[in-house]
Design a protein around this motif. Sequence first.
Motif, PDB file in Angstrom:
ATOM      1  N   ASP A 133      32.347  36.407  42.385  1.00 49.05           N
ATOM      2  CA  ASP A 133      33.151  35.874  41.268  1.00 49.05           C
ATOM      3  C   ASP A 133      34.632  36.256  41.383  1.00 49.05           C
ATOM      4  OD1 ASP A 133      33.034  38.541  40.680  1.00 49.05           O
ATOM      5  OD2 ASP A 133      32.065  38.296  38.721  1.00 49.05           O
ATOM      6  N   ARG A 134      34.951  37.079  42.362  1.00 51.60           N
ATOM      7  CA  ARG A 134      36.372  37.414  42.555  1.00 51.60           C
ATOM      8  C   ARG A 134      37.168  36.287  43.219  1.00 51.60           C
ATOM      9  NH1 ARG A 134      38.551  42.541  41.550  1.00 51.60           N
ATOM     10  NH2 ARG A 134      37.013  43.580  40.276  1.00 51.60           N
ATOM     11  N   LEU A 135      36.496  35.206  43.575  1.00 54.62           N
ATOM     12  CA  LEU A 135      37.183  34.029  44.115  1.00 54.62           C
ATOM     13  C   LEU A 135      38.175  33.456  43.120  1.00 54.62           C
ATOM     14  CD1 LEU A 135      34.370  32.048  45.938  1.00 54.62           C
ATOM     15  CD2 LEU A 135      36.490  32.923  46.953  1.00 54.62           C
ATOM     16  N   PRO A 139      45.497  37.474  44.067  1.00 51.44           N
ATOM     17  CA  PRO A 139      45.552  38.533  45.087  1.00 51.44           C
ATOM     18  C   PRO A 139      45.828  39.928  44.522  1.00 51.44           C
ATOM     19  CG  PRO A 139      46.679  36.588  45.889  1.00 51.44           C
ATOM     20  CD  PRO A 139      46.290  36.297  44.456  1.00 51.44           C
ATOM     21  N   SER A 140      46.678  40.029  43.489  1.00 53.66           N
ATOM     22  CA  SER A 140      47.030  41.343  42.935  1.00 53.66           C
ATOM     23  C   SER A 140      45.830  42.031  42.280  1.00 53.66           C
ATOM     24  CB  SER A 140      48.159  41.198  41.910  1.00 53.66           C
ATOM     25  OG  SER A 140      47.721  40.421  40.821  1.00 53.66           O
ATOM     26  N   GLU A 141      44.783  41.243  41.997  1.00 53.93           N
ATOM     27  CA  GLU A 141      43.579  41.813  41.390  1.00 53.93           C
ATOM     28  C   GLU A 141      42.507  42.161  42.425  1.00 53.93           C
ATOM     29  OE1 GLU A 141      43.998  39.164  37.295  1.00 53.93           O
ATOM     30  OE2 GLU A 141      42.892  38.380  39.010  1.00 53.93           O
ATOM     31  N   LEU A 142      42.861  42.022  43.691  1.00 54.43           N
ATOM     32  CA  LEU A 142      41.905  42.288  44.772  1.00 54.43           C
ATOM     33  C   LEU A 142      42.360  43.485  45.592  1.00 54.43           C
ATOM     34  CD1 LEU A 142      41.470  38.610  46.044  1.00 54.43           C
ATOM     35  CD2 LEU A 142      39.964  39.855  44.466  1.00 54.43           C
ATOM     36  N   SER A 143      41.388  44.172  46.195  1.00 54.30           N
ATOM     37  CA  SER A 143      41.724  45.264  47.110  1.00 54.30           C
ATOM     38  C   SER A 143      42.319  44.685  48.393  1.00 54.30           C
ATOM     39  CB  SER A 143      40.470  46.057  47.452  1.00 54.30           C
ATOM     40  OG  SER A 143      39.619  45.287  48.289  1.00 54.30           O
ATOM     41  N   GLY A 144      42.901  45.552  49.202  1.00 48.88           N
ATOM     42  CA  GLY A 144      43.455  45.114  50.485  1.00 48.88           C
ATOM     43  C   GLY A 144      42.400  44.455  51.358  1.00 48.88           C
ATOM     44  N   GLY A 145      41.218  45.055  51.399  1.00 43.39           N
ATOM     45  CA  GLY A 145      40.147  44.491  52.213  1.00 43.39           C
ATOM     46  C   GLY A 145      39.731  43.110  51.738  1.00 43.39           C
ATOM     47  N   GLN A 146      39.676  42.958  50.414  1.00 42.20           N
ATOM     48  CA  GLN A 146      39.325  41.645  49.857  1.00 42.20           C
ATOM     49  C   GLN A 146      40.416  40.616  50.142  1.00 42.20           C
ATOM     50  OE1 GLN A 146      38.687  43.011  45.833  1.00 42.20           O
ATOM     51  NE2 GLN A 146      36.461  43.052  46.091  1.00 42.20           N
ATOM     52  N   GLN A 147      41.682  41.038  50.014  1.00 49.59           N
ATOM     53  CA  GLN A 147      42.784  40.107  50.299  1.00 49.59           C
ATOM     54  C   GLN A 147      42.746  39.644  51.753  1.00 49.59           C
ATOM     55  OE1 GLN A 147      46.787  40.923  48.540  1.00 49.59           O
ATOM     56  NE2 GLN A 147      45.802  42.763  47.754  1.00 49.59           N
ATOM     57  N   GLN A 148      42.429  40.578  52.660  1.00 49.90           N
ATOM     58  CA  GLN A 148      42.408  40.176  54.059  1.00 49.90           C
ATOM     59  C   GLN A 148      41.212  39.270  54.344  1.00 49.90           C
ATOM     60  OE1 GLN A 148      44.435  39.423  56.102  1.00 49.90           O
ATOM     61  NE2 GLN A 148      44.921  41.119  57.477  1.00 49.90           N
ATOM     62  N   ARG A 149      40.100  39.483  53.642  1.00 53.21           N
ATOM     63  CA  ARG A 149      38.963  38.573  53.828  1.00 53.21           C
ATOM     64  C   ARG A 149      39.327  37.171  53.347  1.00 53.21           C
ATOM     65  NH1 ARG A 149      35.587  42.866  51.756  1.00 53.21           N
ATOM     66  NH2 ARG A 149      34.628  41.505  50.215  1.00 53.21           N
ATOM     67  N   VAL A 150      40.105  37.082  52.270  1.00 46.02           N
ATOM     68  CA  VAL A 150      40.601  35.784  51.799  1.00 46.02           C
ATOM     69  C   VAL A 150      41.503  35.153  52.870  1.00 46.02           C
ATOM     70  CG1 VAL A 150      42.106  34.643  50.098  1.00 46.02           C
ATOM     71  CG2 VAL A 150      40.426  36.360  49.350  1.00 46.02           C
ATOM     72  N   SER A 174      38.998  52.236  57.154  1.00 49.66           N
ATOM     73  CA  SER A 174      38.058  51.863  58.215  1.00 49.66           C
ATOM     74  C   SER A 174      36.911  50.996  57.685  1.00 49.66           C
ATOM     75  CB  SER A 174      37.536  53.100  58.940  1.00 49.66           C
ATOM     76  OG  SER A 174      36.884  53.936  58.030  1.00 49.66           O
ATOM     77  N   ARG A 175      36.467  51.229  56.452  1.00 51.11           N
ATOM     78  CA  ARG A 175      35.361  50.432  55.924  1.00 51.11           C
ATOM     79  C   ARG A 175      35.787  48.979  55.679  1.00 51.11           C
ATOM     80  NH1 ARG A 175      32.912  49.309  50.838  1.00 51.11           N
ATOM     81  NH2 ARG A 175      34.654  50.319  49.808  1.00 51.11           N
ATOM     82  N   SER A 176      36.948  48.802  55.042  1.00 51.11           N
ATOM     83  CA  SER A 176      37.445  47.435  54.806  1.00 51.11           C
ATOM     84  C   SER A 176      37.769  46.752  56.122  1.00 51.11           C
ATOM     85  CB  SER A 176      38.707  47.464  53.950  1.00 51.11           C
ATOM     86  OG  SER A 176      38.473  48.137  52.748  1.00 51.11           O
ATOM     87  N   GLY A 177      38.318  47.531  57.067  1.00 48.90           N
ATOM     88  CA  GLY A 177      38.624  46.988  58.392  1.00 48.90           C
ATOM     89  C   GLY A 177      37.367  46.490  59.072  1.00 48.90           C
ATOM     90  N   ALA A 178      36.295  47.263  58.962  1.00 49.15           N
ATOM     91  CA  ALA A 178      35.026  46.867  59.589  1.00 49.15           C
ATOM     92  C   ALA A 178      34.516  45.560  58.992  1.00 49.15           C
ATOM     93  CB  ALA A 178      33.993  47.974  59.428  1.00 49.15           C
ATOM     94  N   GLU A 179      34.706  45.368  57.689  1.00 52.79           N
ATOM     95  CA  GLU A 179      34.259  44.116  57.057  1.00 52.79           C
ATOM     96  C   GLU A 179      35.043  42.915  57.584  1.00 52.79           C
ATOM     97  OE1 GLU A 179      32.829  46.217  52.869  1.00 52.79           O
ATOM     98  OE2 GLU A 179      34.562  44.873  52.852  1.00 52.79           O
ATOM     99  N   VAL A 180      36.335  43.104  57.772  1.00 53.70           N
ATOM    100  CA  VAL A 180      37.164  42.020  58.309  1.00 53.70           C
ATOM    101  C   VAL A 180      36.770  41.719  59.763  1.00 53.70           C
ATOM    102  CG1 VAL A 180      39.530  41.440  59.009  1.00 53.70           C
ATOM    103  CG2 VAL A 180      39.085  42.372  56.726  1.00 53.70           C
TER     104      VAL A 180
END
Length: 232
Positions: A133-135, A139-150, A174-180
């Motif tokens: 639902d974060r779609l 962007p300002s309401e998302l974490s860095g990892g979420q923004q990069q996934r977008v 590292s965790r957000s990086g791994a997701e990307v």
Amino acid sequence: EVAARVVALTKTYGTGEARITALDEVSLDIAQGEFTAVMGPSGSGKSTLMHCCAALDRADSGSVFIGDQDLTRLKDKALTRLRRDQIGFVFQSYNLVPTLTAEENILLPLAIAGRKPDNDWYAGVIATVGLGDRLSHKPSELSGGQQQRVAVARALVSRPRIVFADEPTGNLDSRSGAEVLELLRSSVVDHAQTVVMVTHDPVAAAYTDRVVFLADGRIVDELRDPDRERVL
Ligand code: ADP
Ligand code: ADP
């Protein structure tokens, strides 16, 4: 099949005494469906290579074929079309439009082109990006990892021939990086997408099929099926 072919690409900055050769006759073939990492010291020409390959910057001489089109020979209008239809780009700093929601950002390349998403492809992109639902958030309401996934989803949405990513995990933990990296990897493995990624991180390079090493604007080494120890 070759997705991109770089031939004797040379790019200099400045003039006279201050002239710097950022790329010195670089030649490189990128196979369709392969995940390639570009590594090398700071200032070795990695970003310049990404920008010239993605038609974000003009080289001095040499060629860059995306499919069978040499983008160095194209006029502005044809270049814009090639960039829009066949090239995706992911920046270290995400570069999302702050006033648009995540989903509007993802759809932006298609909106600009006046195209509708391919429903199956789009559903796959949305599912793998995993924002739920974060779609509908900005962007300002998302974490860095979420923004990069977008940003990765935006690069994939038009199903480009090739995606270039300039240190996509450089700002992430590292965790957000791994997701990307998983997202990029699955686009290659599950959808035969072609991805070229600049990285400093041996852990990131270990997600790829091939590492190309740059130094002083030249390719100096290459490694197939890297694992972490061999990249280090
Ligand atoms: P990397 O991405 O490997 O750090 P870059 O492609 O950013 O390397 O830079 C390669 C060389 O070109 C460096 O010496 C850098 O200082 C120089 N350079 C890059 N961009 C510019 C620019 N806009 N103006 C002048 N020199 C530049
Ligand atoms: P990720 O691993 O996806 O980067 P984080 O662990 O950084 O996620 O964030 C955890 C949760 O906190 C996420 O649901 C994210 O949406 C939220 N969050 C993180 N940073 C922000 C922020 N600046 N503003 C609002 N929510 C945030």
